[in-house]
Motif scaffolding. Structure first.
Motif, PDB file in Angstrom:
ATOM      1  N   ARG A 225       0.825  -1.142   0.087  1.00  0.00           N
ATOM      2  CA  ARG A 225       0.021  -0.007   0.000  1.00  0.00           C
ATOM      3  C   ARG A 225       0.804   1.229  -0.095  1.00  0.00           C
ATOM      4  O   ARG A 225       1.914   1.243   0.162  1.00  0.00           O
ATOM      5  CB  ARG A 225      -0.825   0.041   1.406  1.00  0.00           C
ATOM      6  CG  ARG A 225       0.013   0.072   2.675  1.00  0.00           C
ATOM      7  CD  ARG A 225      -1.033   0.084   3.779  1.00  0.00           C
ATOM      8  NE  ARG A 225      -0.529   0.205   5.032  1.00  0.00           N
ATOM      9  CZ  ARG A 225       0.498  -0.796   5.610  1.00  0.00           C
ATOM     10  NH1 ARG A 225       0.748  -1.807   5.041  1.00  0.00           N
ATOM     11  NH2 ARG A 225       1.155  -0.434   6.801  1.00  0.00           N
ATOM     12  N   VAL A 226       0.187   2.233  -0.350  1.00  0.00           N
ATOM     13  CA  VAL A 226       0.853   3.781  -0.091  1.00  0.00           C
ATOM     14  C   VAL A 226      -0.034   4.297   0.849  1.00  0.00           C
ATOM     15  O   VAL A 226      -1.384   4.549   0.544  1.00  0.00           O
ATOM     16  CB  VAL A 226       1.019   4.402  -1.491  1.00  0.00           C
ATOM     17  CG1 VAL A 226       1.442   5.881  -1.175  1.00  0.00           C
ATOM     18  CG2 VAL A 226       2.122   3.671  -2.102  1.00  0.00           C
ATOM     19  N   GLU A 227       0.708   5.277   2.109  1.00  0.00           N
ATOM     20  CA  GLU A 227      -0.221   5.629   2.896  1.00  0.00           C
ATOM     21  C   GLU A 227       0.191   7.271   2.811  1.00  0.00           C
ATOM     22  O   GLU A 227       1.134   7.680   2.485  1.00  0.00           O
ATOM     23  CB  GLU A 227       0.150   5.428   4.298  1.00  0.00           C
ATOM     24  CG  GLU A 227      -0.238   3.854   4.661  1.00  0.00           C
ATOM     25  CD  GLU A 227       0.280   3.464   5.707  1.00  0.00           C
ATOM     26  OE1 GLU A 227       0.913   4.164   6.610  1.00  0.00           O
ATOM     27  OE2 GLU A 227      -0.132   2.139   6.427  1.00  0.00           O
ATOM     28  N   PHE A 228      -1.127   8.038   2.952  1.00  0.00           N
ATOM     29  CA  PHE A 228      -0.912   9.366   2.861  1.00  0.00           C
ATOM     30  C   PHE A 228      -1.118   9.930   4.534  1.00  0.00           C
ATOM     31  O   PHE A 228      -2.193   9.537   5.194  1.00  0.00           O
ATOM     32  CB  PHE A 228      -1.987  10.094   2.283  1.00  0.00           C
ATOM     33  CG  PHE A 228      -1.858  10.321   0.734  1.00  0.00           C
ATOM     34  CD1 PHE A 228      -2.477  11.347   0.110  1.00  0.00           C
ATOM     35  CD2 PHE A 228      -1.468   9.141   0.170  1.00  0.00           C
ATOM     36  CE1 PHE A 228      -2.151  11.380  -1.448  1.00  0.00           C
ATOM     37  CE2 PHE A 228      -1.245   9.052  -1.285  1.00  0.00           C
ATOM     38  CZ  PHE A 228      -1.583  10.160  -1.996  1.00  0.00           C
ATOM     39  N   LYS A 229      -0.055  10.364   5.013  1.00  0.00           N
ATOM     40  CA  LYS A 229      -0.128  10.927   6.507  1.00  0.00           C
ATOM     41  C   LYS A 229      -0.517  12.460   6.418  1.00  0.00           C
ATOM     42  O   LYS A 229       0.392  13.178   5.831  1.00  0.00           O
ATOM     43  CB  LYS A 229       1.143  10.708   7.265  1.00  0.00           C
ATOM     44  CG  LYS A 229       1.118   8.985   7.563  1.00  0.00           C
ATOM     45  CD  LYS A 229       2.424   8.738   8.321  1.00  0.00           C
ATOM     46  CE  LYS A 229       2.358   7.154   8.480  1.00  0.00           C
ATOM     47  NZ  LYS A 229       3.829   6.981   9.520  1.00  0.00           N
ATOM     48  N   VAL A 230      -1.414  13.014   7.005  1.00  0.00           N
ATOM     49  CA  VAL A 230      -1.452  14.260   7.278  1.00  0.00           C
ATOM     50  C   VAL A 230      -0.605  15.090   8.327  1.00  0.00           C
ATOM     51  O   VAL A 230      -0.131  14.605   9.380  1.00  0.00           O
ATOM     52  CB  VAL A 230      -2.965  14.782   7.830  1.00  0.00           C
ATOM     53  CG1 VAL A 230      -3.243  16.196   7.689  1.00  0.00           C
ATOM     54  CG2 VAL A 230      -3.862  13.909   6.899  1.00  0.00           C
ATOM     55  N   ILE A 231       0.476  15.949   7.659  1.00  0.00           N
ATOM     56  CA  ILE A 231       1.567  16.472   8.519  1.00  0.00           C
ATOM     57  C   ILE A 231       1.318  18.134   8.322  1.00  0.00           C
ATOM     58  O   ILE A 231       0.473  18.843   7.335  1.00  0.00           O
ATOM     59  CB  ILE A 231       2.727  16.250   7.830  1.00  0.00           C
ATOM     60  CG1 ILE A 231       2.781  16.377   6.199  1.00  0.00           C
ATOM     61  CG2 ILE A 231       2.997  14.590   7.918  1.00  0.00           C
ATOM     62  CD1 ILE A 231       4.453  16.178   5.835  1.00  0.00           C
ATOM     63  N   GLY A 232       1.993  18.769   9.252  1.00  0.00           N
ATOM     64  CA  GLY A 232       1.995  20.157   9.112  1.00  0.00           C
ATOM     65  C   GLY A 232       2.683  20.725   7.977  1.00  0.00           C
ATOM     66  O   GLY A 232       3.813  20.225   7.356  1.00  0.00           O
ATOM     67  N   CYS A 233       2.386  21.807   7.460  1.00  0.00           N
ATOM     68  CA  CYS A 233       2.987  22.411   6.140  1.00  0.00           C
ATOM     69  C   CYS A 233       4.200  23.427   6.846  1.00  0.00           C
ATOM     70  O   CYS A 233       4.295  24.036   7.809  1.00  0.00           O
ATOM     71  CB  CYS A 233       2.152  23.333   5.568  1.00  0.00           C
ATOM     72  SG  CYS A 233       0.679  22.303   4.781  1.00  0.00           S
TER      73      CYS A 233
END
Length: 423
Positions: free
Chosen positions: A415-423
Motif C-alpha cells: 500500500r501507499v499511505e498518506f499521512k496528514v502533516i503540518g506544512c
C-alpha cells in the motif's frame, strides 16, 4: 475486484497491488499495541504479584481450534437468573475476523462453521441461531473471534510464523463476557484467502464497529464488559453480515438492499457498509451510483483520518495493470481522492509499503517509486496538491498481514499511505 496472479520463481504465485491511505498523526490503529509495563516494585515494598501465565504452546491448526473452542464452551459461566430448568441458551455467531485487518477469510469462515457444529453436537445447553437483527434483538449469547498472524515472539510484527486464535462468548443481557478461549496454531492447513466482499472491496479504513469487535475479543477476560463500540453497533452488524453473505453468493441486488437497510440504522454509518454499497452498484452496472458511493468511502476515510484504496500494479513496476476489468475504475478513484484531499488544509506525506518478499533494498525502492507515481497522478488531477505532498518508501517494515504470500490475502501490505502533516 478480481485477483491477478503471476509467477515469481521460488516465491510461487503473487498478486501485485497498492493501497493509498490518508492518516492523521496520532490516529489509533487496529494494530494491537503492547501492554504498558507495570512500574517496578520499590525495595521498601516488594511486589507480591505472580508472574503472568505462560501462553499456550503452538499446535497443529485443527488441534488449536479444538483447544480454544473446548476452553470456551466448557468454562462458560452461563447466566442462571430467569432461566427455566432444562432451557437452552440461544447463541449467535458474529463471523470471525482477522485481528489486524478485520477481514473475513476462508479460514475464519470454516472456523465459524466448526464452532457451530461443535455446539450442536457436543454442547446441548446451546441453541445456535442465525446471526440476524431479529435474533440479536432477543439478547442472546454472541460468539466472536479473531484469527491473527503472529511472529515467533507472539507479536503482530515481522514475519508471521503462527496464528493466534482468540474466542469470546458475550452475554447481551448482562453486557459482559462469560467465557474466553485462546490457542496458537501453526500455519499449515490455514487458508487466509479473503472472502469475495473483502477481496473486492476497493478501500480499507479503521471502522469503530470492527475496532469494538476486536477490543471485545482481545485483551479481555471473562467478566469484562463488552466494548461499547461493538455493543452499540451489533444490530447494524447483523444486517452487514447478511449483506456480505448475499454479495459473496452473487445476489448483488439483495446485498444492495441489505446494505441500504444497515445504513439507515442509527449505527449504520460503517465503512464496510459504504464499501458494500459501492461494490453492489458496480456489480449491477450502476456506474453513476457507484461513483457517488466511492465519494462516500473517501469522505468516511477523511473523517476518520485513514483511507486505503487498493490498486493493482504490474509485477515489479509502477504501472497499473492493463486489464480494464481491474483498472477501469482507477481514474474515478484517483479523481475523487484528489478532489476530497485538495480541500484538506494540511500537507501530506505519501509513504509506500511492500510485502516482505524479495530483498529489502529493492522493496524500499519500489515502495518509493509507487508512492511517487500515485502522488504524481493526484497532482495531475488537483494541481494545487503539488506543493503539499512529499513521497517516502518504507519497504516491508510496517506490514499489517506479514505472511509474505504475495496474493490477495496480504494485499494491505502493499500500500501507499498518506499521512496528514503540518506544512
Amino acid at each position: 475486484m478480481t485477483t491477478i496472479f503471476h509467477k515469481t520463481g521460488a516465491a510461487g504465485f503473487c498478486i501485485t497491488s497498492l493501497c493509498v491511505a490518508l492518516l492523521a498523526t496520532g490516529c489509533d490503529s487496529l494494530r494491537e499495541k503492547p501492554a504498558t509495563p507495570a512500574a517496578p516494585a520499590t525495595s521498601s515494598q516488594p511486589s507480591s504479584s505472580t508472574p503472568p501465565a505462560a501462553p499456550p504452546p503452538t499446535q497443529a491448526y485443527d488441534k488449536a481450534v479444538l483447544s480454544a473452542a473446548t476452553a470456551l464452551f466448557k468454562n462458560a459461566k452461563l447466566p442462571a437468573e430467569g432461566m427455566p430448568a432444562q432451557a437452552k441458551y440461544a447463541v449467535v455467531i458474529d463471523p470471525l475476523i482477522d485481528g489486524m485487518t478485520g477481514a473475513q477469510s476462508v479460514a475464519t469462515q470454516a472456523m465459524g462453521v466448526r464452532l457451530a457444529n461443535m455446539m450442536r453436537e457436543q454442547y446441548p445447553q446451546f441453541d445456535v441461531k442465525a446471526f440476524s437483527a431479529a435474533n440479536v434483538a432477543k439478547s442472546p449469547l454472541v460468539l466472536i473471534g479473531t484469527f491473527t498472524g503472529v511472529n515467533a515472539e507472539r507479536k503482530t510484527a515481522g514475519p508471521r510464523e503462527a496464528y493466534r486464535i482468540c474466542l469470546a462468548l458475550a452475554d447481551l443481557r448482562s453486557g459482559k463476557l462469560v467465557s474466553k478461549g485462546l490457542a496458537f496454531a501453526l500455519p499449515d492447513g490455514v487458508d487466509p484467502t479473503p472472502l469475495a466482499f473483502f477481496r473486492d472491496a476497493p478501500a480499507w479504513s479503521e471502522d469503530p464497529a470492527t475496532e469494538g469487535y476486536i477490543k471485545t475479543c482481545q485483551g479481555t477476560k471473562a467478566g469484562d464488559p463488552i466494548n461499547p463500540l461493538y455493543l452499540d453497533r451489533i444490530i447494524a452488524a447483523a444486517l452487514v453480515a447478511e449483506a456480505i453473505d448475499a454479495y459473496d453468493a452473487g445476489r448483488y441486488q439483495d446485498a444492495l438492499e441489505l446494505y441500504g437497510n444497515a445504513l439507515s440504522t442509527p449505527a449504520g454509518n460503517q465503512f464496510r457498509v459504504h464499501n458494500g454499497i459501492y461494490l453492489a452498484h458496480w456489480k449491477l452496472g450502476h456506474r453513476q451510483q457507484a461513483a457517488a458511493a466511492f465519494g462516500k468511502i473517501v469522505d468516511y476515510g477523511l473523517e476518520h483520518r485513514r483511507l486505503a484504496v487498493k490498486f493493482l500494479f504490474r509485477p515489479g513496476s509502477t504501472a497499473f495493470v492493463t486489464d480494464p476489468k481491474l483498472s477501469g475504475p482507477y481514474p474515478v478513484w484517483l479523481k475523487t481522492i484528489a478532489q476530497r484531499t485538495s480541500g484538506v488544509g494540511s500537507c501530506l506525506e505519501v509513504t509506500g509499503h511492500t510485502s516482505p518478499t524479495g530483498p529489502e533494498p529493492l522493496n524500499e525502492r519500489l515502495s518509493l517509486l509507487r508512492a511517487e507515481f500515485v502522488k504524481a497522478r493526484l497532482e495531475g488531477a488537483a494541481p494545487k496538491l503539488a506543493k503539499r505532498m512529499i513521497a517516502n518508501g518504507v519497504g516491508s517494515r510496517q506490514t499489517m498481514v506479514g505472511t509474505g504470500r504475495d496474493d490477495a490475502s496480504d494485499a494491505l501490505d502493499r500500500r501507499v499511505e498518506f499521512k496528514v502533516i503540518g506544512c
